[in-house]
Every structure is written in C-alpha cells, then in structure tokens.
Design a protein around this motif. Structure first.
Motif, PDB file in Angstrom:
ATOM      1  N   ASP A 169       0.814  -1.221   0.000  1.00 27.30           N
ATOM      2  CA  ASP A 169       0.000   0.000   0.000  1.00 27.30           C
ATOM      3  C   ASP A 169       0.842   1.262   0.000  1.00 27.30           C
ATOM      4  OD1 ASP A 169      -2.566  -1.359   0.070  1.00 27.30           O
ATOM      5  OD2 ASP A 169      -2.087  -1.866   2.138  1.00 27.30           O
ATOM      6  N   LEU A 170       1.907   1.239  -0.787  1.00 28.28           N
ATOM      7  CA  LEU A 170       2.692   2.447  -1.033  1.00 28.28           C
ATOM      8  C   LEU A 170       2.003   3.295  -2.093  1.00 28.28           C
ATOM      9  CD1 LEU A 170       6.018   0.514  -1.211  1.00 28.28           C
ATOM     10  CD2 LEU A 170       5.762   2.466   0.316  1.00 28.28           C
ATOM     11  N   ASP A 171       2.323   4.562  -2.118  1.00 30.12           N
ATOM     12  CA  ASP A 171       1.901   5.445  -3.199  1.00 30.12           C
ATOM     13  C   ASP A 171       3.103   5.607  -4.125  1.00 30.12           C
ATOM     14  OD1 ASP A 171       0.864   7.326  -4.883  1.00 30.12           O
ATOM     15  OD2 ASP A 171       0.797   8.941  -3.409  1.00 30.12           O
ATOM     16  N   GLY A 172       3.213   4.718  -5.118  1.00 33.71           N
ATOM     17  CA  GLY A 172       4.447   4.654  -5.889  1.00 33.71           C
ATOM     18  C   GLY A 172       5.549   4.146  -4.990  1.00 33.71           C
ATOM     19  N   PHE A 173       6.559   4.978  -4.757  1.00 34.65           N
ATOM     20  CA  PHE A 173       7.609   4.645  -3.805  1.00 34.65           C
ATOM     21  C   PHE A 173       7.529   5.549  -2.566  1.00 34.65           C
ATOM     22  CE2 PHE A 173      10.332   2.870  -7.445  1.00 34.65           C
ATOM     23  CZ  PHE A 173       9.895   1.580  -7.185  1.00 34.65           C
ATOM     24  N   LYS A 174       6.347   6.076  -2.276  1.00 34.31           N
ATOM     25  CA  LYS A 174       6.153   6.920  -1.108  1.00 34.31           C
ATOM     26  C   LYS A 174       5.394   6.161  -0.023  1.00 34.31           C
ATOM     27  CE  LYS A 174       8.001  10.827  -2.464  1.00 34.31           C
ATOM     28  NZ  LYS A 174       9.163  11.429  -1.759  1.00 34.31           N
ATOM     29  N   ILE A 175       5.853   6.312   1.208  1.00 29.96           N
ATOM     30  CA  ILE A 175       5.183   5.710   2.361  1.00 29.96           C
ATOM     31  C   ILE A 175       4.034   6.624   2.773  1.00 29.96           C
ATOM     32  CG2 ILE A 175       5.469   4.882   4.730  1.00 29.96           C
ATOM     33  CD1 ILE A 175       8.518   4.726   4.108  1.00 29.96           C
ATOM     34  N   THR A 176       2.869   6.069   2.977  1.00 33.82           N
ATOM     35  CA  THR A 176       1.710   6.842   3.415  1.00 33.82           C
ATOM     36  C   THR A 176       1.210   6.300   4.753  1.00 33.82           C
ATOM     37  OG1 THR A 176      -0.052   5.464   2.462  1.00 33.82           O
ATOM     38  CG2 THR A 176       1.082   7.002   0.977  1.00 33.82           C
ATOM     39  N   ALA A 177       0.169   6.929   5.277  1.00 34.76           N
ATOM     40  CA  ALA A 177      -0.429   6.466   6.531  1.00 34.76           C
ATOM     41  C   ALA A 177      -1.048   5.086   6.367  1.00 34.76           C
ATOM     42  CB  ALA A 177      -1.475   7.465   7.012  1.00 34.76           C
ATOM     43  N   ASP A 178      -1.331   4.696   5.134  1.00 33.85           N
ATOM     44  CA  ASP A 178      -1.935   3.386   4.876  1.00 33.85           C
ATOM     45  C   ASP A 178      -0.907   2.288   4.607  1.00 33.85           C
ATOM     46  OD1 ASP A 178      -4.560   4.390   5.072  1.00 33.85           O
ATOM     47  OD2 ASP A 178      -4.465   5.094   2.984  1.00 33.85           O
ATOM     48  N   THR A 179       0.366   2.659   4.463  1.00 39.54           N
ATOM     49  CA  THR A 179       1.398   1.682   4.135  1.00 39.54           C
ATOM     50  C   THR A 179       1.619   0.743   5.321  1.00 39.54           C
ATOM     51  OG1 THR A 179       2.463   3.291   2.682  1.00 39.54           O
ATOM     52  CG2 THR A 179       3.786   1.401   3.369  1.00 39.54           C
ATOM     53  N   ARG A 180       1.774  -0.530   5.021  1.00 43.66           N
ATOM     54  CA  ARG A 180       1.919  -1.552   6.053  1.00 43.66           C
ATOM     55  C   ARG A 180       3.151  -2.421   5.795  1.00 43.66           C
ATOM     56  NH1 ARG A 180      -0.977   1.502   7.841  1.00 43.66           N
ATOM     57  NH2 ARG A 180      -3.125   1.305   8.577  1.00 43.66           N
ATOM     58  N   VAL A 181       3.686  -2.990   6.860  1.00 47.01           N
ATOM     59  CA  VAL A 181       4.771  -3.957   6.743  1.00 47.01           C
ATOM     60  C   VAL A 181       4.314  -5.290   7.306  1.00 47.01           C
ATOM     61  CG1 VAL A 181       5.791  -3.243   8.970  1.00 47.01           C
ATOM     62  CG2 VAL A 181       7.198  -4.472   7.297  1.00 47.01           C
ATOM     63  N   LYS A 182       4.680  -6.358   6.634  1.00 40.24           N
ATOM     64  CA  LYS A 182       4.341  -7.708   7.083  1.00 40.24           C
ATOM     65  C   LYS A 182       5.593  -8.571   6.989  1.00 40.24           C
ATOM     66  CE  LYS A 182       1.357 -11.698   6.077  1.00 40.24           C
ATOM     67  NZ  LYS A 182       0.310 -12.238   5.164  1.00 40.24           N
ATOM     68  N   ARG A 183       5.882  -9.275   8.060  1.00 42.42           N
ATOM     69  CA  ARG A 183       7.005 -10.203   8.046  1.00 42.42           C
ATOM     70  C   ARG A 183       6.646 -11.423   7.210  1.00 42.42           C
ATOM     71  NH1 ARG A 183      11.325 -11.904  11.301  1.00 42.42           N
ATOM     72  NH2 ARG A 183      11.083 -10.105  12.663  1.00 42.42           N
ATOM     73  N   ILE A 184       7.493 -11.754   6.227  1.00 44.74           N
ATOM     74  CA  ILE A 184       7.285 -12.895   5.369  1.00 44.74           C
ATOM     75  C   ILE A 184       8.151 -14.071   5.788  1.00 44.74           C
ATOM     76  CG2 ILE A 184       7.398 -13.747   2.973  1.00 44.74           C
ATOM     77  CD1 ILE A 184       5.178 -11.749   3.471  1.00 44.74           C
ATOM     78  N   ALA A 185       9.382 -13.787   6.183  1.00 47.32           N
ATOM     79  CA  ALA A 185      10.313 -14.841   6.614  1.00 47.32           C
ATOM     80  C   ALA A 185      11.276 -14.297   7.648  1.00 47.32           C
ATOM     81  CB  ALA A 185      11.080 -15.378   5.400  1.00 47.32           C
TER      82      ALA A 185
END
Length: 387
Positions: A371-387
């Motif tokens: 949920d980036l805006d292009g390559f910009k971090i927004t209030a909606d951007t999230r991180v999830k651990r994959i491994a």
C-alpha cells in the motif's frame, strides 16, 4: 524452499529489481535473488515490495510498561521527571510488558535491536526472543565522586547479560561526569565496546553546557544533586564531549534534535567513528519537533533509525519512523530510508554479515511493504514479516 515475487525487490546491496523474486530456505537463509526462481520452485505472488528485516538501533525495552503513562509534548526535562515518577512497578508487570514489546517488534518486521538497559528487567525477554539484541548498559553519574562505583556496577550488569551481546555506555552529556567519561574511554582502549549516547535532545542541554542555565538546573536541584563544581564550557554539549569519547569503538549519537551544522563540522575535525540515529516518533512525542535531518544527508556519516521506547512513542514500528522522516524531507527516497533502517543499522551493530540486505547466504529476515503510493510511504502503508 519458498520463493516470493513482488512488484519490486529492494535487496539494499543492489538496485531494485522490478518483478523480482526472493527465494529462502526453511531457516530463512537467502538462496536466490533475481527475476528467475530456482527450478521446480513454486512462486507466491505478492503485492508491494520485498526488503530485508528492519534494524532498530535505539530502544528501551525495560520502559515498555510506561506506554500511555507519560504525557506528550512536555519537553525532555519534564519527560525525565515523569519517567522517574512512574518507572517503579511490580517486576512481573514490567517483564510482561517487555515480552509484549518484543513480540510487537517481531510482528513489525524488526530483526535486530540496540536496546538501552539500566537493570536486568529485559533479560528474560531477550533470552526468549527471536530477535537479535545488543544491550547497552547505561551509565549515569554527573557527580565525579560517584564515577568509579557507577562504572563498576555497570560492568557487573553487563556480566548478567552475557553471553548475549552487551556493552557499557554513557547515558547523555547532562548525566555523565568527565570522570565517568574518562573511565569509559580507558576501558574502550582494550575492550570491544559499542557506544550509544543520547545527544542534544533539547535546547536546555546546550544551554547547560554553554551558559550553565536552563531547566536541567531545576532537575538536578529536584533530585538533590549539587553540581556547583560544573563550569559552563561556552560551547554546545556535543562539542564538549566529543574529545572525551573513544576513537577505538563505533559511537551512535541518538536523537540529535538540536544538533546544528557547526556541531557536525566540529565532529569532522576528530578521529571518531560516528554514526547518527534518528527517532522522529520520540522527538515529536517529547519535544514536538524533529532534528534538522537535511543537514545530515550529504555529510558522509552512517545514519540509522530507532523507535525509542513505548514511554516516548505510540508504537515500535520502524516503518512509521521512515514515514515521519519522509514527510519532513520529501526528497528522501525510499531506497535511502530502507538503507537507514536495514544495512546501516546492521553495520553499526556489527551483524551485517548476517542481517541488513537480501544477499545470498544471509538470514536477514524478509519484509513485505504494501500500500505504497508509488515509492512513497503513506499512513496506509503496512509492513508484514514474510520470513
């Protein structure tokens, strides 16, 4: 093995790969990075970017029980008073809070932490943790006569954290006497010992060193500490203490809220292994202001990121720290922010042979940022651990 394809792969040690694929084994070791998966390996399609696990170079795990207990925007001196007021709780409550905070960092894609400790409260959480920890045992004493006792007690606490990685470190210029700095510097001549020091979090710290004025005088008086011996130095705190610090060990200067260009240029005159750590969430929580981040961008120093503690932040989320810095200086690219939050921290902590980049053979963790805006971090951007 598992393979993951994303819109982009930011391996950190190379240019971003569009429609890149990362393959890891069951232990989380990077097997391959590129556009082609290994033969006969199924590929899971993900939306967003893949990057290494985050490195949080400044936290206070043992203060986690203070979440939502310390008022915002009080300024550093009153913040210190409030922390002292609420700090002492039942030990089991404090330990439970450290376990929850450790789990929160894990869920937020953090894989390694530089953590400040004044006690052994965080030890149980660190022994159980899936994260790598380096513990900084913090030394406090602005009274010269107490320097040796405080230093020896710090060494004893380091022993309690072994075999986990640990070192002794000064707290801040306003809380460490020249005598204590001298003992620490002598120790660093012959012992591996990472340094992390709170630096220029507020203007009152510089006022103390330049003129012996400001709110720290009230703080010392309130704590019953006589600093009549201390003489103003006619220069900022950082310029005063840099000559007292070792040139044998890596040094992390944390916060830097009131560091100016003259301070930066002053540092360059000395042979010191300086790294900078920004914790914007805590800066806003405590002082309601951010460092002049743009001053540091092209100075050639290693820059890292930290969350500080739950006493001074609403969460332990390094992605949110990146967003705050991006909002402050929109010209900072995502690539640069990710470098600050991964390989730079790993290099400072001395774990870049395992963490910090998606390099074959490393076990850096694998995060999906969505949920980036292009390559910009927004209030909606999230991180999830994959491994």
């Amino acid at each position: 093995m598992k393979s993951y394809r994303a819109d982009y792969v930011f391996s950190i040690d190379a240019d971003p790969i569009k429609n890149g694929i990362v393959t890891v084994d069951d232990a989380g070791k990077i097997v391959a990075v590129g556009n082609q998966p290994p033969p006969d390996a199924p590929v899971e399609q993900l939306s967003g970017i893949l990057c290494p696990g985050f490195i949080n170079t400044h936290c206070h795990l043992e203060l986690s029980h203070l979440k939502d207990k310390v008022s915002k925007s009080t300024g550093l001196v009153d913040f210190i008073r409030h922390v002292q007021q609420f700090r002492n709780v039942d030990r089991s409550e404090a330990i439970e809070a450290t376990l929850k905070a450790d789990a929160e960092m894990y869920e937020n894609g953090i894989v390694a932490v530089g953590d400040i400790s004044n006690s052994n409260i965080s030890l149980e959480a660190k022994k159980q943790s899936k994260l790598y920890y380096h513990t900084f045992i913090e030394l406090f004493s602005f009274l010269p006569e107490n320097a040796k006792t405080v230093f020896d007690n710090g060494l004893e606490l380091v022993k309690e954290f072994k075999p986990l990685s640990a070192s002794i470190t000064p707290h801040a210029p306003y809380s460490v006497s020249k005598d204590l700095f001298k003992l620490l510097r002598e120790y660093c001549e012959t012992h591996p010992n990472l340094i992390s020091i709170h630096n220029q979090e507020c203007e009152d710290e510089n006022k103390l060193y330049r003129y012996k004025t400001g709110k720290f005088l009230e703080l010392y008086e309130g704590f019953g500490i006589d600093i009549s011996y201390f003489k103003p130095q006619a220069r900022n705190s950082l310029q005063t203490i840099i000559p007292l610090l070792t040139n044998k060990q890596k040094i992390l200067l944390v916060h830097n809220t009131c560091t100016n260009l003259k301070d930066i240029y002053f540092i360059k005159r000395f042979d010191r292994q300086i790294n900078w750590c920004f914790c914007p969430g805590a800066n806003l929580y405590i002082e309601g202001r951010l460092p002049k981040t743009e001053l540091f961008l092209e100075q050639g120093f290693n820059i890292t990121l930290g969350t500080d503690s739950l006493a001074s932040n609403t969460s332990l989320n390094l992605l949110e720290e990146m967003r705050l810095l991006q909002d402050q200086v929109p010209s900072i690219t995502l690539s640069r922010l990710l470098k600050w939050g991964t390989i730079n921290g790993a290099q400072y902590l001395g774990i870049d042979d395992e963490k910090g980049s998606l390099t074959v053979g490393k076990t850096p963790g694998l995060n999906l940022i969505s949920d980036l805006d292009g390559f910009k971090i927004t209030a909606d951007t999230r991180v999830k651990r994959i491994a």
